[in-house]
Write an enzyme that holds these catalytic residues in place. Structure first.
Site, PDB file in Angstrom:
ATOM      1  N   LYS A 214       0.851  -1.207   0.000  1.00 23.57           N
ATOM      2  CA  LYS A 214       0.000   0.000   0.000  1.00 23.57           C
ATOM      3  C   LYS A 214       0.878   1.244   0.000  1.00 23.57           C
ATOM      4  CE  LYS A 214      -1.747   1.641   3.998  1.00 23.57           C
ATOM      5  NZ  LYS A 214      -1.462   3.047   4.312  1.00 23.57           N
ATOM      6  N   ASN A 215       1.907   1.258   0.838  1.00 21.35           N
ATOM      7  CA  ASN A 215       2.703   2.477   1.024  1.00 21.35           C
ATOM      8  C   ASN A 215       3.736   2.727  -0.068  1.00 21.35           C
ATOM      9  OD1 ASN A 215       1.152   2.963   3.193  1.00 21.35           O
ATOM     10  ND2 ASN A 215       2.697   2.517   4.742  1.00 21.35           N
TER      11      ASN A 215
ATOM     12  N   ARG B 142       0.362  14.797  13.112  1.00 19.93           N
ATOM     13  CA  ARG B 142       0.897  14.552  11.765  1.00 19.93           C
ATOM     14  C   ARG B 142       0.948  15.819  10.905  1.00 19.93           C
ATOM     15  NH1 ARG B 142      -1.246   8.939   9.639  1.00 19.93           N
ATOM     16  NH2 ARG B 142       0.648   9.085   8.384  1.00 19.93           N
TER      17      ARG B 142
ATOM     18  N   ASP C  25       4.771   0.700  11.946  1.00 18.91           N
ATOM     19  CA  ASP C  25       3.533   0.103  11.414  1.00 18.91           C
ATOM     20  C   ASP C  25       3.355  -1.347  11.835  1.00 18.91           C
ATOM     21  OD1 ASP C  25       3.565   1.886   8.220  1.00 18.91           O
ATOM     22  OD2 ASP C  25       3.106   2.495  10.265  1.00 18.91           O
TER      23      ASP C  25
ATOM     24  N   ARG D  24      -8.623  -0.597   4.662  1.00 18.81           N
ATOM     25  CA  ARG D  24      -7.758   0.427   4.078  1.00 18.81           C
ATOM     26  C   ARG D  24      -6.410  -0.172   3.692  1.00 18.81           C
ATOM     27  NH1 ARG D  24      -7.282   5.930   7.164  1.00 18.81           N
ATOM     28  NH2 ARG D  24      -5.963   6.144   5.336  1.00 18.81           N
TER      29      ARG D  24
HETATM   30  C1  EPZ Z   1       4.286   7.167   6.242  1.00 24.04           C
HETATM   31  O1  EPZ Z   1       3.505   8.194   6.815  1.00 24.04           O
HETATM   32  C2  EPZ Z   1       3.390   5.940   6.173  1.00 24.04           C
HETATM   33  N1  EPZ Z   1       2.228   6.210   5.320  1.00 24.04           N
HETATM   34  C3  EPZ Z   1       2.913   5.574   7.583  1.00 24.04           C
HETATM   35  O2  EPZ Z   1       2.132   4.390   7.486  1.00 24.04           O
HETATM   36  C4  EPZ Z   1       4.158   5.273   8.431  1.00 24.04           C
HETATM   37  O3  EPZ Z   1       3.752   4.964   9.752  1.00 24.04           O
HETATM   38  C5  EPZ Z   1       5.076   6.499   8.439  1.00 24.04           C
HETATM   39  O4  EPZ Z   1       5.425   6.861   7.073  1.00 24.04           O
HETATM   40  C6  EPZ Z   1       6.361   6.238   9.201  1.00 24.04           C
HETATM   41  O5  EPZ Z   1       7.051   5.159   8.634  1.00 24.04           O
HETATM   42  C7  EPZ Z   1       2.355   6.057   3.973  1.00 24.04           C
HETATM   43  O6  EPZ Z   1       3.419   5.716   3.461  1.00 24.04           O
HETATM   44  C8  EPZ Z   1       1.131   6.302   3.146  1.00 24.04           C
HETATM   45  P1  EPZ Z   1       6.352  10.518   8.336  1.00 24.04           P
HETATM   46  P2  EPZ Z   1       4.071   9.729   6.812  1.00 24.04           P
HETATM   47  O7  EPZ Z   1       6.294  11.790   7.562  1.00 24.04           O
HETATM   48  O8  EPZ Z   1       4.891   9.953   5.625  1.00 24.04           O
HETATM   49  C9  EPZ Z   1       6.440  13.822  11.740  1.00 24.04           C
HETATM   50  C10 EPZ Z   1       0.194   3.083   7.709  1.00 24.04           C
HETATM   51  O9  EPZ Z   1      -0.293   2.533   8.703  1.00 24.04           O
HETATM   52  N2  EPZ Z   1       6.336  14.810  10.662  1.00 24.04           N
HETATM   53  O10 EPZ Z   1       7.514   9.582   8.125  1.00 24.04           O
HETATM   54  O11 EPZ Z   1       2.908  10.606   7.064  1.00 24.04           O
HETATM   55  C11 EPZ Z   1       5.180  12.970  11.859  1.00 24.04           C
HETATM   56  O12 EPZ Z   1       4.198  13.626  12.647  1.00 24.04           O
HETATM   57  C12 EPZ Z   1       0.732   4.496   7.826  1.00 24.04           C
HETATM   58  O13 EPZ Z   1       0.331   2.557   6.578  1.00 24.04           O
HETATM   59  C13 EPZ Z   1       6.443  16.173  10.976  1.00 24.04           C
HETATM   60  O14 EPZ Z   1       6.616  16.540  12.139  1.00 24.04           O
HETATM   61  O15 EPZ Z   1       5.006   9.697   8.125  1.00 24.04           O
HETATM   62  C14 EPZ Z   1       5.704  11.717  12.519  1.00 24.04           C
HETATM   63  O16 EPZ Z   1       5.789  11.941  13.925  1.00 24.04           O
HETATM   64  C15 EPZ Z   1       0.497   5.082   9.212  1.00 24.04           C
HETATM   65  N3  EPZ Z   1       6.341  17.092   9.989  1.00 24.04           N
HETATM   66  C16 EPZ Z   1       7.128  11.583  11.953  1.00 24.04           C
HETATM   67  O17 EPZ Z   1       7.465  12.877  11.426  1.00 24.04           O
HETATM   68  C17 EPZ Z   1       6.151  16.726   8.676  1.00 24.04           C
HETATM   69  O18 EPZ Z   1       6.078  17.626   7.808  1.00 24.04           O
HETATM   70  C18 EPZ Z   1       7.232  10.566  10.821  1.00 24.04           C
HETATM   71  O19 EPZ Z   1       6.219  10.878   9.886  1.00 24.04           O
HETATM   72  C19 EPZ Z   1       6.038  15.349   8.370  1.00 24.04           C
HETATM   73  C20 EPZ Z   1       6.144  14.415   9.376  1.00 24.04           C
END
Ligand code: EPZ
Length: 430
Positions: A22-23, A131, A316, A408
């Site tokens: 999915k990701n 997020r 995840d 999902r």
């Molecule tokens: C991706 O989300 C995945 N989703 C998530 O999977 C996964 O848990 C996550 O990466 C971490 O590996 C998809 O790929 C569609 P991040 P993403 O930006 O990109 C903070 C699932 O269950 N952050 O790596 O949104 C954020 O709040 C989902 O399939 C900021 O502060 O995650 C988090 O604490 C859930 N500012 C950390 O960084 C930003 O601008 C990591 O988030 C962006 C992120």
């Protein structure tokens, strides 16, 4: 709303086909906006999030043709999508669509890169945390986009096109790295991305972008270099297998006992998780057909795990590991460092008899000899499946409500588990 009914106590024996990730699928579909030619994606999973993104891309004027069954296709063969963004007729991604599937915010990158403007709704928070998207916005700004926040929308403008630049992420962000990569492919000049995410889905996107004519080196490492090109062409790309689905079913077998081949799984995509599962007492063997997981008889040993960006233990799979540890012979500690509120499953696992204490970002799990089935509520995608894992070993019946969360991210979960002997069924229309 559908529910899933499980009666625990049955071992899992047989094989489970692992679907496309999915990701990886979501950013790959979004990358179609970078070209006016057709992008063909194979091994696409049948998931609600994929359907949501098809709707969102459709709103921009993108045509998605879904290939039909071909001779020899197995029951779980992935879909082939032919995606054509020949004409982008609308550069706005509206709130009601983005709020449903946060990764759709990532369309901001190809839209501003190719069209010079993008108006994308802020995605809002979700069950596992606030997020924010501040780092994704910073990446666009570093490539020369003018950014304005206007009534809940991020408006990005680059009427003369994006310029190569330097993007250093203060923390690892998967979405930030995806958006920086996509935007940089069409920027004028060279872009350097520092502290990039190294997840396999990043590498899969970079491989596909390079097939489309991009010039990307270093994907999969913390330092990525992109040399912009004037345009990208179409390509054909096969989505890599889903490492989170693989780890989830591996933990289901470790929990229920049995012997299952995870068909098409690639161990190197989740080695840290497989090491933890083996350490807990399951037998894992890698074959060219996939990853084989077995646990017969001996109990589960407790673990001490902290979630980290790839190649560490993935956030995840945190909920799934917690479910597994509810039955370990001792006390486990799981620390969540990626999201600030990713313990929603704890209360629901407690309803099945799990003994879990939370102190800040660490959960302490005292293993119990037996869980007992009960009605439980799914709250987010990965929390939902942790309830299924626990229910597979619980005594009696468990009813998991709000399974739309499951749909999902897990393609036909009950069918895949039923085929291995689990007593599990979907009850529709409640
Ligand atoms: C991706 O989300 C995945 N989703 C998530 O999977 C996964 O848990 C996550 O990466 C971490 O590996 C998809 O790929 C569609 P991040 P993403 O930006 O990109 C903070 C699932 O269950 N952050 O790596 O949104 C954020 O709040 C989902 O399939 C900021 O502060 O995650 C988090 O604490 C859930 N500012 C950390 O960084 C930003 O601008 C990591 O988030 C962006 C992120």
């Amino acid at each position: 709303m559908d529910r899933i009914r499980i009666v625990g106590g049955r071992p899992l024996v047989g094989s489970i086909p692992i679907s496309g990730a999915k990701n990886a699928t979501l950013p790959l579909m979004i990358a179609s906006l970078l070209t006016d030619e057709v992008l063909v994606l194979e091994n696409v999973p049948r998931l609600a999030d994929v359907a949501s993104l098809q709707r969102i891309l459709g709103n921009h004027g993108v045509d998605v043709m879904v290939g039909g069954k071909r001779p020899g296709d197995s029951e779980y063969e992935g879909q082939t999508l032919h995606i054509s963004a020949k004409r982008i007729v609308d550069t706005t991604a509206p709130y009601e669509l983005v709020a449903k599937m946060r990764a759709s915010f990532w369309v901001i990158a190809p839209l501003v890169a190719r069209m010079g403007v993008a108006r994308v709704s802020l995605p809002g928070g979700c069950a596992i945390g606030t997020r924010p998207v501040d780092l994704l916005v910073m990446a666009m700004q570093n490539l020369g986009a003018e950014i304005e926040i206007d009534r809940g929308y991020v408006v990005a403008r680059a009427p003369k096109g994006l310029k190569g630049g330097r993007i250093e992420f203060p923390k690892v962000t998967v979405g930030g790295t995806h958006t920086a990569l996509m935007a940089a492919t069409l920027a004028d000049g060279v872009t350097e991305i520092e502290n990039a995410a190294c997840e396999p889905e990043i590498t899969d996107l970079a491989d596909c972008l390079n097939k489309m004519g991009a010039k990307i080196t270093g994907a999969g490492t913390k330092h990525i270099v992109v040399t912009g090109v004037p345009r990208l062409s179409g390509a054909r790309h096969r989505v890599l297998p889903d490492r989170i689905e693989t780890g989830t079913y591996a933990m289901a077998v470790a929990m229920a006992g049995g012997d299952v081949l995870l068909q098409g799984a690639r161990a190197e995509l989740l080695q840290a998780a497989l090491d933890v599962i083996a350490g807990a007492g399951a037998e894992i063997s890698v074959t060219n057909a996939g990853v084989r997981i077995a646990r017969n008889g001996a109990g589960l040993a407790p673990v001490r795990v902290t979630t980290e960006p790839f190649p560490g233990f993935p956030t995840d799979l945190q909920a799934q590991l917690m479910a597994l540890m509810t039955r370990a012979g001792g006390t486990s500690h799981i620390t969540e460092t990626i999201f600030e509120n990713r313990f929603m499953h704890v209360q629901e696992l407690a309803r099945l008899g799990a003994q879990i204490r939370l102190e800040g970002e660490t959960a302490t799990i005292d293993g119990v000899p037996q869980l007992k089935g009960a009605p439980v509520m799914a709250t987010d995608l990965r929390a939902s499946v942790s309830l299924v894992i626990a229910a597979l070993a619980a005594e009696g019946e468990t009813m998991v409500n709000r399974v739309y969360h499951l749909d999902r991210g897990f393609e036909r979960l009950e069918g895949k588990l039923q085929a291995c002997g689990a007593e599990i069924e979907r009850l529709s229309g409640f």
